[in-house]
Design a protein around this motif. Structure first.
Motif, PDB file in Angstrom:
ATOM      1  N   SER A  27       0.863  -1.165   0.000  1.00  0.00           N
ATOM      2  CA  SER A  27       0.000   0.000   0.000  1.00  0.00           C
ATOM      3  C   SER A  27       0.907   1.223   0.000  1.00  0.00           C
ATOM      4  O   SER A  27       1.651   1.451   0.960  1.00  0.00           O
ATOM      5  CB  SER A  27      -0.897   0.001   1.233  1.00  0.00           C
ATOM      6  N   ILE A  28       0.863   1.973  -1.059  1.00  0.00           N
ATOM      7  CA  ILE A  28       1.806   3.070  -1.248  1.00  0.00           C
ATOM      8  C   ILE A  28       1.725   4.127  -0.140  1.00  0.00           C
ATOM      9  O   ILE A  28       2.746   4.641   0.291  1.00  0.00           O
ATOM     10  CB  ILE A  28       1.620   3.717  -2.637  1.00  0.00           C
ATOM     11  N   GLY A  29       0.533   4.421   0.356  1.00  0.00           N
ATOM     12  CA  GLY A  29       0.372   5.487   1.344  1.00  0.00           C
ATOM     13  C   GLY A  29       1.209   5.288   2.588  1.00  0.00           C
ATOM     14  O   GLY A  29       2.095   6.080   2.909  1.00  0.00           O
ATOM     15  N   ARG A  61       3.375  11.331  -4.567  1.00  0.00           N
ATOM     16  CA  ARG A  61       2.803  10.056  -4.117  1.00  0.00           C
ATOM     17  C   ARG A  61       1.342   9.884  -4.523  1.00  0.00           C
ATOM     18  O   ARG A  61       0.916   8.774  -4.802  1.00  0.00           O
ATOM     19  CB  ARG A  61       2.975   9.870  -2.617  1.00  0.00           C
ATOM     20  N   ARG A  72      -0.045   6.761  -6.313  1.00  0.00           N
ATOM     21  CA  ARG A  72      -1.104   6.008  -5.649  1.00  0.00           C
ATOM     22  C   ARG A  72      -2.274   5.773  -6.596  1.00  0.00           C
ATOM     23  O   ARG A  72      -2.860   4.708  -6.629  1.00  0.00           O
ATOM     24  CB  ARG A  72      -1.592   6.756  -4.403  1.00  0.00           C
TER      25      ARG A  72
END
Length: 192
Positions: free
Chosen positions: A109-111, A127, A131
């Motif tokens: 999960s990029i966040g 980001r 995302r």
């Protein structure tokens, strides 16, 4: 009495919790980019030199990418560039070895991942684009632009070739015709 039962239940539940898996050790088989996500499309974090020891935090089940740590950095490396020891032999890290080596299966999960590891990096400010997978669209548009430029270039080259061929006289293309034309210019009665 209730306090005794509560303490006993707490002790039992603490013993029943699974142990946190330790990171598996692997070695890079080439100079490989550690990426900020599980794909070559994510920005590179650092180059892991060939033969360097990395700690595998976990690997994806859907693709052969592993979350690794190396020299204080954290990122993703393809399992195709990682080897570890299994049954006294060196093997590439792949899904068939995750469970026997104690490598946990993880998700990306990029966040949260980028918040924890890349706040100081220049790509962190983008980001939201990463995302939302907007980077794929940008790349596709850029490739489309390149194709259009190449198509335009090919059309221009073809047009130039056609113009050059029209400008060329038949005598330049066929030496026999050129010789006959020169003979006719010298003696017009020979060409009738």
């Amino acid at each position: 009495m209730k306090t005794t039962w509560f303490i006993a239940a707490l002790a039992m539940s603490a013993g029943a919790l699974p142990a946190v898996a330790e990171a598996a050790t692997a070695f890079s088989t080439a100079n490989v980019n550690m990426r900020s996500g599980p794909s070559t499309r994510y920005p590179a974090v650092i180059v892991v030199p060939s033969g360097s020891r990395v700690n595998i935090q976990g690997c994806l089940s859907s693709a052969n990418w592993c979350d690794v740590s190396y020299a204080g950095y954290r990122g993703w490396v393809s399992g195709s560039y990682l080897q570890t020891t299994y049954s006294q032999r060196r093997v590439y890290v792949g899904p068939q070895y995750y469970r026997p080596l104690g490598i946990p299966t993880v998700t990306f999960s990029i966040g949260r991942y980028w918040d924890d590891h890349y706040r100081g990096r220049p790509f962190y400010r983008d980001r939201d684009r990463w995302r939302d997978n907007d980077w794929r669209d940008d790349r596709r548009d850029r490739d489309r632009d390149r194709r259009a430029d190449n198509d335009r270039r090919w059309r221009d080259d073809d047009r130039r070739r056609q113009e050059n061929s029209r400008d060329m006289d038949d005598r330049d293309r066929h030496p026999l015709r050129r010789m006959m034309q020169q003979r006719c210019e010298r003696d017009p009665s020979a060409c009738r």
